[in-house]
Structures are given as structure tokens and as C-alpha cells.
Design an enzyme around this catalytic site. Structure first.
Site, PDB file in Angstrom:
ATOM      1  N   LYS A 163       1.952  -2.726   2.188  1.00 55.72           N
ATOM      2  CA  LYS A 163       3.017  -2.023   1.424  1.00 55.72           C
ATOM      3  C   LYS A 163       4.358  -2.735   1.507  1.00 55.72           C
ATOM      4  O   LYS A 163       5.292  -2.334   2.312  1.00 55.72           O
ATOM      5  CB  LYS A 163       3.081  -0.601   2.157  1.00 55.72           C
ATOM      6  CG  LYS A 163       1.741   0.053   2.050  1.00 55.72           C
ATOM      7  CD  LYS A 163       1.704   1.457   2.737  1.00 55.72           C
ATOM      8  CE  LYS A 163       0.457   2.167   2.254  1.00 55.72           C
ATOM      9  NZ  LYS A 163       0.302   3.607   2.952  1.00 55.72           N
ATOM     10  N   ASP A 219     -10.305   2.696  -8.610  1.00 56.88           N
ATOM     11  CA  ASP A 219     -11.186   3.241  -7.335  1.00 56.88           C
ATOM     12  C   ASP A 219     -11.313   4.888  -7.760  1.00 56.88           C
ATOM     13  O   ASP A 219     -10.336   5.455  -7.743  1.00 56.88           O
ATOM     14  CB  ASP A 219     -10.286   3.037  -5.941  1.00 56.88           C
ATOM     15  CG  ASP A 219     -11.146   3.537  -5.127  1.00 56.88           C
ATOM     16  OD1 ASP A 219     -11.751   4.586  -5.282  1.00 56.88           O
ATOM     17  OD2 ASP A 219     -10.956   3.095  -3.977  1.00 56.88           O
TER      18      ASP A 219
END
Length: 364
Positions: A163, A219
Site C-alpha cells: 500500500k 478476484d
């Protein structure tokens, strides 16, 4: 060649559907999610597939024996008595993965894309190192773990940045790998993470590369992503001119990207699309509006219902003039009454909804 698919456990992210069926068997684009992967692996020359599971393997074995026969591959189950993370299952399945020296694919069962396994195998062979990760480019890398390459090298990985606050790259791990059997020497039989332990060790030794994925990727483990992934999959079928899609000349098709099983029945004056999948033996009444939704086998949508951003579970019924939207998910055998509004409801199997659901909630 060989492959291991990380199936894992209960599939809580895709409830309420997974209360009735293990997640890899839930239909995506009108065939079990896992069948997309097995089909692509078989096409790339894979003969042995290991499914790493820790939940209801017996249900999957019965269903997958037919798929194995169809594609001429051996499917074995590696059953974890405790969850082993993303690396432990590789060690547990070492006997199959080491049956010869060829590299093996590793896949997360929730991933859907165009599966470029042949190209990946050629790329992996050309660089000659221990592992290759398929990566996909994202618009907001700050939400993910980002892959950074060695300076002046197009594919060798230098580090992973979780991140990142500042821009260091926009490639992320797509959950698909090709690894040499020597990687198994790096893994102990215990709960362990391939992303946090194994890959960083390979990076330190300069043995890990990335391979850019072309086309779509998602996903699909959560309902909202399952719906987005369905849109991407149907769009890719459109680009390929696939005969699977219903021609836009059909009077009910509105906006394209509509996939209808031949056994489904569709009433008069319907408007269906864009991005709709209709499964086997689905019955749709007159004047129904469907958009960005998935209707699983045996479900029934009655006259003038309006269904958007919704997954309708097997054998469920949506009443006349009902309205479903905002990522609503109906489990198996759910009944929505006439003129009922459901806004982001997640309804567990065998329930009957007779009052409006005005805000997103789980209905047990």
C-alpha cells in the site's frame, strides 16, 4: 506439466451462495468457476491438477471427476487438517508437484482472467530463474501490494511495497504463478504465506520475475467483484465475437453482453442487458428488466420485476413487480414476495422475504 489451485475453506466472502455449494463450484459465466481455470490449464498441456482444500472436499470430488474426464487430466485433492496459508499447501502436495522436474502453476481459485498459461511457460523458460508471478496493472496502486522491478530490468523483481503512499509502480500480484520445484525447498509444512515469506526470500536471491497480464483481471471472491468480473468476462466474449453470447438482434437484448443458457425461457416484452448471465432452466416472465445481474440455475423472475446488480441463487423466485438492486445476493431457494424492494440484501438459503429490505443487511 502440473498445477496447484488454492481453494481454501468455507468461502465466507461469497455467502450466502457458499452455504449450499463450495465456492469453486458456483457458476461464473454459466460454468463452475474452477472449470474456467482447469480448461485453460488443460489447453496449456497440464496433466495433473492438485486442489488444496480444507472444506467439503467430498462435494467437489463428485462434481470434478466428470470435469477431469472431459479434459483428460488427473485431479487430486490435498486436504489440509488446519489452514496452511498460501505456501503450506504447496509443501503438503509435494509428492505430486515433484513427480517430475517440470515447473508447476499455482492459482488462487477466485481469480478470473484470460489465463495466458502458454505464454507464461515460454517466458519462464526463457529467463531460467526460479519463479514468475503474473502481474496486472491497476489504477489505484495505493490499495495494494505493489511489485517494483530491479533498475534497468524489465521483469526481475527488486521488492514488494505494501500500500505505497508515494507512486512506486502500478503492477500488483494477480494470484497466478509458475514456479520451479526447487521453490518447495524454501517452504516448511506449517501455516505460511507465499507472498510474505517465500517470494521475499526468492527476491533476495534475484530469482523472481514478473509477467504482465494483458486484458481483464478480477478476484471474484466477493459479490460486488463477482458482478464486476462477470461484466469483464462478458465484454471479453464480445470482443472475441464469441458464439456463446445471445445475438443483439434478439428483441429482448438491450445493450449487449447477454449470456443465456439454451434451456432458459424468456417472456414477452423483456429488456435484458447489458451484462446479464442467465443459467439453465431459468424462467423469466413478461416485461422483466434485467441489468448487470446473474441468475443461477432454476431461478424464476416473475412478470415486471426489475433486477439490477444482483445474484439470484439457484431455484429462487423473485415476485411480480419486485425490485432488487445494490449488490443483492439471494441464496438457494429464496422467495422474494410480489412488489417487494430489496436494497443490498444478502439473503440466506430457504428464506421468504415478505417485507421491504430498505438498507444493505444479512437476512438469516
Amino acid at each position: 506439466m502440473k498445477a496447484l489451485i488454492l481453494v481454501g475453506g468455507f468461502g465466507t466472502r461469497l455467502r450466502p451462495l457458499t452455504l449450499s455449494l463450495p465456492k469453486p463450484l458456483v457458476e461464473f459465466g454459466n460454468k463452475p468457476m474452477i472449470m474456467h481455470q482447469i480448461e485453460a490449464l488443460a489447453e496449456a498441456g497440464v496433466t495433473d491438477v492438485v486442489l488444496a482444500v480444507n472444506y467439503r472436499p467430498e462435494v467437489m470430488e463428485a462434481r470434478l471427476s466428470k470435469i477431469a474426464e472431459k479434459f483428460g487430466i488427473n485431479i487430486t485433492f490435498s486436504v489440509e487438517t488446519e489452514p496452511l496459508g498460501t505456501a503450506g499447501p504447496l509443501k503438503l502436495a509435494e509428492d505430486v508437484l515433484r513427480k517430475d522436474d517440470s515447473p508447476f502453476f499455482v492459482l488462487n481459485s477466485d481469480v478470473i482472467c484470460e489465463f495466458p498459461f502458454k505464454e507464461l511457460a515460454a517466458f519462464h523458460k526463457a529467463h531460467g530463474d526460479e519463479g514468475t508471478i503474473i502481474v496486472t496493472k491497476v489504477e489505484e496502486p495505493s490499495k495494494y501490494g505493489v511489485i517494483v522491478h530491479k533498475p534497468n530490468h524489465p521483469s526481475r523483481i527488486d521488492r514488494f511495497v505494501e500500500k505505497p503512499v508515494e507512486f512506486v509502480g502500478n503492477r500488483i500480484n494477480a494470484g497466478l504463478y509458475l514456479l520451479n520445484t526447487s521453490v518447495l525447498d524454501r517452504i516448511e509444512l506449517r501455516p505460511t504465506s507465499i507472498e510474505q515469506e517465500t517470494f521475499p526470500a526468492m527476491v533476495r536471491d534475484g530469482k523472481l520475475h514478473s509477467f504482465d497480464l494483458e486484458g481483464y483481471w478480477m478476484d471474484v471472491g466477493q459479490p460486488k467483484d463477482f458482478l464486476t468480473g462477470t461484466c469483464l468476462y462478458l465484454s471479453s466474449l464480445t470482443k472475441k465475437g464469441s458464439k456463446l453470447l445471445t445475438p443483439s438482434t434478439e428483441p429482448y437484448v438491450y445493450g449487449g453482453n447477454v449470456l443465456v443458457d439454451p434451456s432458459a425461457k424468456i417472456g414477452k416484452n423483456c429488456r435484458i442487458g447489458p451484462n446479464v448471465t442467465i443459467g439453465p432452466n431459468v424462467v423469466i416472465g413478461d416485461g422483466v428488466r434485467l441489468q448487470r445481474c446473474v441468475l443461477l440455475a432454476g431461478s424464476k423472475i416473475k412478470d415486471h420485476a426489475w433486477v439490477k446488480s444482483t445474484i439470484v441463487g439457484w431455484n429462487s423466485t423473485v415476485g411480480r413487480w419486485a425490485r432488487l438492486e445494490n449488490v443483492t445476493v439471494l441464496g438457494d431457494d429464496v422467495t422474494i414476495g410480489d412488489e417487494i424492494y430489496v436494497n443490498g440484501g444478502s439473503v440466506l438459503p430457504h428464506k421468504s422475504i415478505k417485507q421491504n429490505v430498505d438498507s444493505p443487511q444479512v437476512i438469516m
